[in-house]
Design a protein around this motif. Structure first.
Motif, PDB file in Angstrom:
ATOM      1  N   SER A  54     -56.216  22.019 -39.265  1.00 32.92           N
ATOM      2  CA  SER A  54     -56.279  23.166 -38.353  1.00 32.92           C
ATOM      3  C   SER A  54     -57.334  24.186 -38.792  1.00 32.92           C
ATOM      4  N   GLY A  55     -57.856  24.019 -40.007  1.00 30.25           N
ATOM      5  CA  GLY A  55     -58.815  24.989 -40.548  1.00 30.25           C
ATOM      6  C   GLY A  55     -58.139  25.993 -41.478  1.00 30.25           C
ATOM      7  N   GLU A  56     -56.810  26.053 -41.393  1.00 28.71           N
ATOM      8  CA  GLU A  56     -56.087  26.950 -42.298  1.00 28.71           C
ATOM      9  C   GLU A  56     -56.249  26.484 -43.745  1.00 28.71           C
ATOM     10  N   MET A 108     -56.666  16.486 -44.098  1.00 28.87           N
ATOM     11  CA  MET A 108     -56.742  17.652 -44.975  1.00 28.87           C
ATOM     12  C   MET A 108     -57.701  17.373 -46.136  1.00 28.87           C
ATOM     13  N   ILE A 109     -58.359  18.431 -46.556  1.00 33.05           N
ATOM     14  CA  ILE A 109     -59.376  18.296 -47.607  1.00 33.05           C
ATOM     15  C   ILE A 109     -58.909  19.074 -48.829  1.00 33.05           C
ATOM     16  N   LEU A 110     -59.015  18.429 -49.983  1.00 31.75           N
ATOM     17  CA  LEU A 110     -58.692  19.137 -51.223  1.00 31.75           C
ATOM     18  C   LEU A 110     -59.990  19.455 -51.961  1.00 31.75           C
ATOM     19  N   ARG A 111     -60.255  20.738 -52.109  1.00 33.11           N
ATOM     20  CA  ARG A 111     -61.405  21.156 -52.914  1.00 33.11           C
ATOM     21  C   ARG A 111     -60.962  21.096 -54.374  1.00 33.11           C
ATOM     22  N   TYR A 112     -61.697  20.322 -55.155  1.00 34.18           N
ATOM     23  CA  TYR A 112     -61.218  20.000 -56.493  1.00 34.18           C
ATOM     24  C   TYR A 112     -62.340  20.062 -57.525  1.00 34.18           C
ATOM     25  N   SER A 113     -61.937  20.138 -58.782  1.00 37.52           N
ATOM     26  CA  SER A 113     -62.841  19.792 -59.884  1.00 37.52           C
ATOM     27  C   SER A 113     -62.079  18.787 -60.736  1.00 37.52           C
ATOM     28  N   ASN A 155     -60.974  30.414 -50.251  1.00 35.39           N
ATOM     29  CA  ASN A 155     -59.970  30.993 -51.157  1.00 35.39           C
ATOM     30  C   ASN A 155     -60.600  32.216 -51.823  1.00 35.39           C
ATOM     31  N   PRO A 156     -60.155  33.400 -51.435  1.00 32.69           N
ATOM     32  CA  PRO A 156     -60.779  34.621 -51.976  1.00 32.69           C
ATOM     33  C   PRO A 156     -60.703  34.697 -53.496  1.00 32.69           C
ATOM     34  N   LEU A 157     -59.777  33.929 -54.089  1.00 28.16           N
ATOM     35  CA  LEU A 157     -59.666  33.940 -55.550  1.00 28.16           C
ATOM     36  C   LEU A 157     -60.725  33.052 -56.191  1.00 28.16           C
ATOM     37  N   GLY A 158     -61.394  32.247 -55.376  1.00 28.53           N
ATOM     38  CA  GLY A 158     -62.481  31.404 -55.887  1.00 28.53           C
ATOM     39  C   GLY A 158     -62.014  30.357 -56.879  1.00 28.53           C
ATOM     40  N   LYS A 159     -60.829  29.779 -56.626  1.00 28.28           N
ATOM     41  CA  LYS A 159     -60.269  28.813 -57.580  1.00 28.28           C
ATOM     42  C   LYS A 159     -59.973  27.483 -56.898  1.00 28.28           C
ATOM     43  N   VAL A 160     -60.014  26.437 -57.717  1.00 33.55           N
ATOM     44  CA  VAL A 160     -59.506  25.133 -57.291  1.00 33.55           C
ATOM     45  C   VAL A 160     -58.186  24.907 -58.028  1.00 33.55           C
ATOM     46  N   PRO A 161     -57.263  24.184 -57.391  1.00 33.00           N
ATOM     47  CA  PRO A 161     -57.335  23.524 -56.100  1.00 33.00           C
ATOM     48  C   PRO A 161     -57.209  24.497 -54.930  1.00 33.00           C
ATOM     49  N   THR A 162     -57.946  24.159 -53.861  1.00 36.28           N
ATOM     50  CA  THR A 162     -57.799  24.829 -52.573  1.00 36.28           C
ATOM     51  C   THR A 162     -57.748  23.738 -51.521  1.00 36.28           C
ATOM     52  N   MET A 163     -56.810  23.858 -50.605  1.00 32.42           N
ATOM     53  CA  MET A 163     -56.686  22.821 -49.570  1.00 32.42           C
ATOM     54  C   MET A 163     -57.085  23.400 -48.225  1.00 32.42           C
TER      55      MET A 163
END
Ligand SMILES: N[C@@H](CCC(=O)N[C@@H](CS)C(=O)NCC(=O)O)C(=O)O
Length: 202
Positions: free
Chosen positions: A58-60, A1-6, A46-54
């Motif tokens: 599975s791609g979900e 799993m990937i965490l999109r972060y700042s 993430n349609p909200l355009g925010k981090v964190p997003t995981m």
């Protein structure tokens, strides 16, 4: 799993600290993401355009920090950070919501003070956000005996909210008149999960 972060987001810190406390940090790959980049691809995840997003294998995708933390808590067999039911669960979720709201208010204040062009800044809005934070701090002080209980997501979120105040608003003397909260944070901030995620100005 990937965490999109700042690296400066308190909500990302919350997920990162929670993952470390759950023993899951090694299972996460990290993707640094500038949520403010108008050409960025974050809204695709993430349609909200925010981090964190995981992004799961599975791609979900999962958002926001509350959902990500609950998902992570389902992946391990140790002590759960989210109590499964009963009064402890609702009390924990309420304290988490309070601390999340304090972080929201702090982020809104920072945007108003630093991102909005000076001529459009609205001092009443800044004050309104700070009042929310101050009231939240008072409630945390009043509930500080609850912070002595077993570790939950409420502890993690409260600590990240306090850490964000120190990071972004060091002139806010939140420790004054809140001795029990200050003492609790001093100890909590020494946990490896907190020390390793201490934010640095980008
Ligand atoms: N409720 C969300 C809040 C996340 C949030 O506000 N993230 C900020 C960074 S601290 C962000 O990505 N902001 C970009 C934007 O609002 O467009 C959560 O718990 O994850």
């Amino acid at each position: 799993m990937i965490l999109r972060y700042s690296s400066t987001s308190p909500f990302v810190r919350k997920v990162t600290v929670a993952a470390a406390e759950m023993g899951l940090a090694d299972r996460i790959a990290w993707k640094n993401t500038n949520a403010w980049d108008p050409a960025g691809d974050l809204p695709g995840d993430n349609p909200l355009g925010k981090v964190p997003t995981m992004v799961l294998d599975s791609g979900e995708t999962l958002y926001d920090s509350r959902v990500i933390c609950e998902y992570l808590d389902s992946l391990h067999d140790g002590e759960k950070l989210l109590p499964s039911d009963g009064e402890r669960r609702w009390r924990t979720l309420k304290l988490e919501a309070l601390a999340d709201g304090m972080m929201d208010a702090s982020v809104l204040r920072l945007i108003e003070e630093q991102r909005r062009p000076a001529e459009y800044r609205w001092p009443d809005w800044i004050e309104r956000q700070q009042e929310k934070v101050e009231r939240g701090l008072d409630v945390l002080e009043q509930n500080s005996e609850r912070l002595e209980e077993r570790l939950t997501i409420a502890h993690v979120t409260a600590a990240c909210a306090l850490g964000y105040l120190d990071f972004r608003f060091s002139s806010v003397a939140w420790r004054e008149n809140r001795p029990r909260l200050a003492a609790w944070f001093e100890v909590f901030a020494e946990r490896p999960s907190m020390r390793e995620t201490s934010p640095k100005a980008a």
